[in-house]
Design an enzyme around this catalytic site. Structure first.
Site, PDB file in Angstrom:
ATOM      1  N   CYS A 262      24.335   0.943  22.282  1.00 57.91           N
ATOM      2  CA  CYS A 262      25.433   0.199  21.638  1.00 57.91           C
ATOM      3  C   CYS A 262      25.120  -1.284  21.466  1.00 57.91           C
ATOM      4  O   CYS A 262      25.821  -1.982  20.739  1.00 57.91           O
ATOM      5  CB  CYS A 262      26.721   0.371  22.430  1.00 57.91           C
ATOM      6  SG  CYS A 262      27.272   2.080  22.490  1.00 57.91           S
TER       7      CYS A 262
ATOM      8  N   HIS B 290      31.518  -5.673  21.045  1.00 59.70           N
ATOM      9  CA  HIS B 290      31.339  -4.233  20.807  1.00 59.70           C
ATOM     10  C   HIS B 290      32.672  -3.520  21.036  1.00 59.70           C
ATOM     11  O   HIS B 290      33.343  -3.746  22.060  1.00 59.70           O
ATOM     12  CB  HIS B 290      30.258  -3.711  21.758  1.00 59.70           C
ATOM     13  CG  HIS B 290      30.150  -2.218  21.776  1.00 59.70           C
ATOM     14  ND1 HIS B 290      30.136  -1.467  20.623  1.00 59.70           N
ATOM     15  CD2 HIS B 290      30.075  -1.333  22.821  1.00 59.70           C
ATOM     16  CE1 HIS B 290      30.041  -0.186  20.954  1.00 59.70           C
ATOM     17  NE2 HIS B 290      30.010  -0.079  22.270  1.00 59.70           N
TER      18      HIS B 290
ATOM     19  N   ASN C 191      34.423   4.116  19.012  1.00 57.99           N
ATOM     20  CA  ASN C 191      33.210   3.390  19.391  1.00 57.99           C
ATOM     21  C   ASN C 191      32.076   3.860  18.479  1.00 57.99           C
ATOM     22  O   ASN C 191      31.581   4.973  18.642  1.00 57.99           O
ATOM     23  CB  ASN C 191      32.915   3.676  20.871  1.00 57.99           C
ATOM     24  CG  ASN C 191      31.607   3.065  21.342  1.00 57.99           C
ATOM     25  OD1 ASN C 191      30.805   2.588  20.544  1.00 57.99           O
ATOM     26  ND2 ASN C 191      31.384   3.087  22.648  1.00 57.99           N
TER      27      ASN C 191
END
Ligand code: COA
Length: 320
Positions: A111, A247, A277
C-alpha cells in the site's frame, strides 16, 4: 532542482460492490464494516487487470499535464498485484502509451507503492538523471483476497491513480521511506507456486492474510512519526500544511493520526467510503479528485503518506 507534480489522473472499474452485497456472501453487515472502517462500497474489476487500470490512469494524467508519452524519461508503477510475474506492469504501460524514450519498472511496497515510487522518482530527478516521469499506483486486490474471509474481503477495492512529475525549482521538498522486514508476516500474500520437478509441490492459492490489530497499531504509530520527520526537516510547522493526504485504509486510523498530530480532521480528506482500500492506488486517486475539484491551489503545502505490507511506510512534503 526538485520535482513537481504537474498532472494527475485516476481510473476505477465501473462495478460497484456495496457492504450489503458482501453481506450476501460472508457473515457481515453494513453497520460492522462502516463502523470499523468507514468503507461503504468499493469498485471491483470484471475483465480488466492492474495494467489496464494503470494505463487508463496514466493517459488521464498525461492529458491533465499536457505531456506527450514520448517526453517521458521514466515510468514507475507501484503495485502489489501485477498481472504477470514478468514483464513488469510498468513495461506494459510503456508499451500501451508508446512512451518510446522511457525506462520502466515496478516498485513493490504494497500500500506504500505510490509513495515509494514517487520518492524514487524524486531521487532520480533531483540527481539530474531524468527530467520528466510518470508515477502510478495501481492494484487489483480483488484477485488476491479470499472471498470467504470476512476479516479481509470487506476492506479492499480495485483502482489506479497516476501523477506526471517534472524537474522544477519548487515541488517536492522532503521525503522519508522506511520498512521493517521483521514484521513481513503481519500483512502478506504468499504467491502461488508450482514447485519444480524435484520437490513435487502442488500449486497453492495465495490469499491476503492480515493481523488487523497489529496493522492498526503499526499505522497509528509510524504514520505520525514520518509526517513529523518531514515537517521537522523542512523547518515548517504542522500549521503550515494545508492537507494531509493519507493512504485510505480506514477512517479510524486517519482519525487517530490526526489526533496524535493535533490537527483538525478537515485537513485529512477521505474517500474510502466509495472506494475501500485501493492499496497503492489510494493516495493518487484521492490526489486526482482533489486536483480536479479545485481543492489544491498553487503554493499549498501538502503531505502525502502511505503505509502497508512489508511493513513499509513513508511521507512526502510538497508544494503544489
Ligand atoms: N463483519 C463482521 N464481523 C467481523 C468481520 C466482518 N467483516 N470481520 C471480523 N469480524 C469479527 C471477528 O470475527 C471478531 O469476532 P469475535 O469477537 O466473535 O471473535 C470481531 O469481529 C472483532 O474482530 P477484530 O479483528 O478484533 O476487529 P477489530 O476491531 O480489530 O477490527 C479491522 C478489524 C480489520 C477493521 C481493524 O483491525 C483494522 O482496521 N485494522 C487495520 C487493517 C488495515 O487497515 N489493513 C490494511 C493496511 S494497508
Amino acid at each position: 532542482m526538485t520535482s513537481k507534480i504537474i498532472g494527475t489522473g485516476s481510473y476505477v472499474p465501473v462495478q460497484v460492490v456495496t457492504n450489503d452485497d458482501l453481506a450476501k456472501i460472508v457473515d457481515t453487515n453494513d453497520e460492522w464494516i462502516t463502523g470499523r472502517t468507514g468503507i461503504r462500497e468499493r469498485r471491483v474489476v470484471m475483465e480488466e487487470g492492474t495494467s489496464h487500470m494503470a494505463v487508463e490512469a496514466a493517459r488521464r494524467a498525461l492529458d491533465n499535464a499536457g505531456v506527450k508519452p514520448e517526453e517521458l524519461d521514466l515510468i514507475l508503477l507501484g503495485t502489489a498485484s501485477p498481472d504477470h510475474c514478468f514483464p513488469s506492469g510498468a513495461c506494459e504501460v510503456q508499451g500501451a502509451l508508446e512512451a518510446v524514450n522511457a525506462c520502466a519498472f515496478d516498485i513493490s511496497a504494497a500500500c506504500s507503492g505510490f509513495l515509494f515510487a514517487l520518492n524514487t522518482m524524486q531521487a532520480f530527478i533531483q540527481a539530474g538523471i531524468y527530467r520528466t516521469g510518470l508515477v502510478i499506483g495501481a492494484d487489483c486486490l480483488s484477485k488476491l483476497v479470499d472471498w470467504k474471509d470476512r476479516g479481509t474481503c470487506v476492506l479492499f477495492g480495485d483502482g489506479a491513480g497516476a501523477a506526471v512529475v517534472r524537474a522544477e525549482d519548487k515541488g517536492m521538498t522532503h521525503t522519508v521511506m522506511r520498512s521493517d522486514g521483521a514484521k513481513w508476516q503481519v500483512l502478506s500474500c504468499i504467491s502461488r507456486t508450482n514447485g519444480n520437478f524435484l520437490n513435487h509441490q502442488t500449486p497453492e492459492p495465495g490469499y491476503i492474510s492480515m493481523d488487523g490489530q497489529e496493522v492498526f497499531k503499526f499505522a497509528v504509530k509510524k504514520v505520525p512519526e514520518c509526517i513529523q520527520q518531514v515537517i521537522l526537516e523542512s523547518n515548517l510547522s504542522m500549521d503550515d500544511i494545508k492537507y494531509f493526504v493519507l493512504h485510505q485504509a480506514n477512517y479510524r486510523i486517519i482519525e487517530s493520526v490526526a489526533k496524535r498530530l493535533k490537527q483538525p480532521m478537515d485537513k485529512f480528506p477521505m474517500n474510502m467510503d466509495h472506494y475501500g482500500n485501493t492499496s497503492a492506488a489510494s493516495v493518487p486517486i484521492l490526489l486526482d479528485e482533489m486536483n480536479r475539484t479545485g481543492r489544491l491551489k498553487t503554493g499549498d503545502r501538502i503531505v502525502l503518506s502511505g503505509f502497508g505490507g512489508g511493513l513499509t511506510w513513508g511521507a512526502t512534503l510538497l508544494e503544489w
